[in-house]
Design a protein around this motif. Structure first.
Motif, mmCIF file in Angstrom:
data_model
loop_
_atom_site.group_PDB
_atom_site.id
_atom_site.type_symbol
_atom_site.label_atom_id
_atom_site.label_comp_id
_atom_site.label_asym_id
_atom_site.label_seq_id
_atom_site.Cartn_x
_atom_site.Cartn_y
_atom_site.Cartn_z
ATOM 1 N N LYS A 19 -30.496 53.664 18.126
ATOM 2 C CA LYS A 19 -29.088 53.580 18.536
ATOM 3 C C LYS A 19 -28.432 54.956 18.490
ATOM 4 O O LYS A 19 -27.673 55.323 19.394
ATOM 5 C CB LYS A 19 -28.334 52.610 17.644
ATOM 6 N N LEU A 78 -29.766 57.012 21.407
ATOM 7 C CA LEU A 78 -29.129 56.598 22.657
ATOM 8 C C LEU A 78 -27.718 57.177 22.754
ATOM 9 O O LEU A 78 -27.304 57.656 23.815
ATOM 10 C CB LEU A 78 -29.104 55.073 22.764
ATOM 11 N N LEU A 79 -26.992 57.158 21.660
ATOM 12 C CA LEU A 79 -25.648 57.747 21.636
ATOM 13 C C LEU A 79 -25.708 59.246 21.932
ATOM 14 O O LEU A 79 -24.887 59.766 22.699
ATOM 15 C CB LEU A 79 -24.981 57.495 20.280
ATOM 16 N N CYS A 126 -28.003 60.740 23.682
ATOM 17 C CA CYS A 126 -28.350 60.886 25.102
ATOM 18 C C CYS A 126 -27.112 60.745 25.980
ATOM 19 O O CYS A 126 -26.938 61.488 26.947
ATOM 20 C CB CYS A 126 -29.382 59.836 25.512
ATOM 21 N N LEU A 127 -26.267 59.780 25.651
ATOM 22 C CA LEU A 127 -25.090 59.518 26.475
ATOM 23 C C LEU A 127 -23.993 60.559 26.279
ATOM 24 O O LEU A 127 -23.150 60.733 27.163
ATOM 25 C CB LEU A 127 -24.540 58.126 26.185
ATOM 26 N N THR A 128 -23.997 61.256 25.156
ATOM 27 C CA THR A 128 -22.959 62.260 24.907
ATOM 28 C C THR A 128 -23.496 63.663 25.166
ATOM 29 O O THR A 128 -23.208 64.259 26.195
ATOM 30 C CB THR A 128 -22.418 62.140 23.471
ATOM 31 N N LEU A 152 -25.915 64.106 28.515
ATOM 32 C CA LEU A 152 -25.372 64.035 29.867
ATOM 33 C C LEU A 152 -24.099 64.852 30.085
ATOM 34 O O LEU A 152 -23.708 65.073 31.223
ATOM 35 C CB LEU A 152 -25.097 62.572 30.241
ATOM 36 N N TYR A 156 -20.025 65.284 32.511
ATOM 37 C CA TYR A 156 -20.429 64.211 33.417
ATOM 38 C C TYR A 156 -20.106 64.487 34.886
ATOM 39 O O TYR A 156 -20.768 63.954 35.763
ATOM 40 C CB TYR A 156 -19.761 62.896 33.008
ATOM 41 N N PRO A 210 -24.129 64.854 35.984
ATOM 42 C CA PRO A 210 -24.568 65.169 34.618
ATOM 43 C C PRO A 210 -25.283 66.516 34.554
ATOM 44 O O PRO A 210 -26.066 66.862 35.442
ATOM 45 C CB PRO A 210 -25.529 64.023 34.287
#
Length: 73
Positions: free
Chosen positions: A8, A11-12, A14-16, A19, A22, A26
């Motif tokens: 988790k 994943l956080l 990766c998304l912050t 990328l 944005y 990205p």
């Protein structure tokens, strides 16, 4: 070490970090397109930037592989 095995958190990241920024696209995607196009004109800072933004995805891939290889009990 437990933090590096937390999917988790990875994943956080990766998304912050992975990328960001944005828009207009990205940042990591732009760097990968640049490398795919031959990496013409990439300086050391660009390669470091690619490593920085790509590390969360590598860590997430590592966690997924570990979870898939670990036998279920």
């Amino acid at each position: 070490m437990e933090l590096l095995n937390n999917w988790k958190l990875m994943l956080l990241l990766c998304l912050t970090l992975g990328l960001a920024p944005y828009f207009p696209e990205p940042h990591l995607w732009g760097k990968l397109k640049w490398v795919g196009g031959g990496a013409t004109g990439m300086a050391f800072m660009d390669w470091f930037d690619l490593l920085l933004h790509g590390t969360p995805f590598l860590l997430l891939l590592r966690v997924v592989i570990i979870k898939l290889r670990t036998p279920k009990q």
